[in-house]
Enzyme design. Structure first.
Site, PDB file in Angstrom:
ATOM      1  CB  ILE A 131      -0.990  -0.010   1.193  1.00 27.00           C
ATOM      2  CG1 ILE A 131      -2.079   1.039   0.992  1.00 27.00           C
ATOM      3  CG2 ILE A 131      -0.269   0.200   2.513  1.00 27.00           C
ATOM      4  CD1 ILE A 131      -3.034   0.733  -0.132  1.00 27.00           C
ATOM      5  CE  LYS A 157      -7.991  -0.277   4.145  1.00 28.59           C
ATOM      6  NZ  LYS A 157      -8.095  -1.760   4.179  1.00 28.59           N
TER       7      LYS A 157
END
Length: 310
Positions: free
Chosen positions: A14, A91
């Site tokens: 990510i 997140k």
């Protein structure tokens, strides 16, 4: 106005795919360092093995983006703020609700910005969906979130451990959209958690919600999909059918395409927001998606399924 100098801690998929390019494209943001135990980083960006090593270097830092697994992240965030740095949380923001609430209080007491991000919310289509539904009478909604874990989370074994969220790692994206666009209260009523015999966290989940709407609200999450991803949210009102597809980037109302946004814009919008928060001395910590996830774990029935290698 000077740039906000940002370091990234945790240089996995990510961070490589989203955080690095987003910082590069964001006005008044600059990537100055990577903190990674593996020692790799983008070309020309110095890498450090710990926050302590970064702090003892001659690199000036304003903020740290934490892309580490959620379990243990609160302690890292607290350390970063103790060194005078603002913090962005990938997140889910943490492994438990209380630790993030306490971290938010620490940010306030020390005057630091804490930003708990929900990238799926940062879509123009999601904003437009929220605006459209704001004055609608909600009848029902259905979330269908399925993807191939081997494609989207290769080698991320922490997902399957206690505190790793399992299929809720992507599923919480759907919940973050739902909490933003649905203008009535809802809560988890029932949940079924499918857990592979060799794992601790669920590989699939089915959830029923109750709330101030007519009937029928559900979510289905599954990590075992081998074909194309399915990331959809469908909301029925008394007079309309609203459908968000492609993870919230494509909005259809009554079958007609209303808006489509490229998904790669999400993280640029997140970093623009982070810069704004730092400049204004503010924090943004939305816990609603994490609370729904915790409630599903709390009341969900566990069902063992076949072992899964992934």
């Amino acid at each position: 106005m000077s740039n906000k100098r940002i370091a990234i801690m945790g240089y996995g998929k990510i961070a490589k795919d989203q955080h690095v390019p987003a910082i590069t494209k964001t006005d008044r943001a600059e990537l100055v360092a990577i903190v990674s135990s593996r020692g790799d980083s983008p070309d020309g960006i110095p890498v450090f093995s710990s926050l302590l090593e970064l702090a003892e270097s001659d690199i000036a830092v304003d903020a740290v983006a934490l892309c580490t697994p959620p379990k243990g992240r609160a302690d890292i965030a607290r350390e970063a703020m103790s060194r005078g740095w603002h913090v962005l949380l990938e997140k889910p923001p943490g492994a438990t609700i209380l630790e993030v609430e306490q971290l938010s209080g620490y940010a306030v007491s020390t005057g630091h910005t804490l930003f708990a991000t929900w990238h799926a919310q940062y879509n123009a289509a999601v904003d437009k969906a929220a605006a459209f539904l704001a004055d609608q009478e909600i009848s029902s909604f259905a979330i269908n979130w399925r993807e191939n874990v081997r494609k989207w989370h290769p080698g991320q074994t922490w997902l399957w451990q206690a505190g790793g969220f399992g299929v809720f790692d992507p599923g919480i994206n759907a919940l973050s959209i739902a909490t933003k666009i649905i203008p009535v209260d809802f809560h988890v009523d029932q949940a079924s958690l499918l857990v592979a015999e060799n794992h601790q966290a669920p590989i699939a989940a089915n959830i029923s919600f109750s709330g101030t709407f007519a009937k029928n609200a559900s979510a289905e999450f599954d990590f075992r999909t081998t074909g194309d991803e399915i990331w959809t949210i469908e909301v029925k009102t008394k007079t309309h059918l609203l459908r968000l597809e492609q993870g919230g980037s494509l909005l259809k109302i009554d079958g007609e395409t209303v808006l489509e946004q490229h998904a790669d814009e999400e993280y640029s919008m997140i970093y623009a927001r982070f810069v704004e928060l730092m400049q204004n001395g503010q924090s943004d910590v939305d816990l609603a998606p994490l609370k729904l996830t915790a409630d599903a774990f709390m009341i969900g029935e566990r069902h063992n399924v076949a072992p899964f290698a992934g």
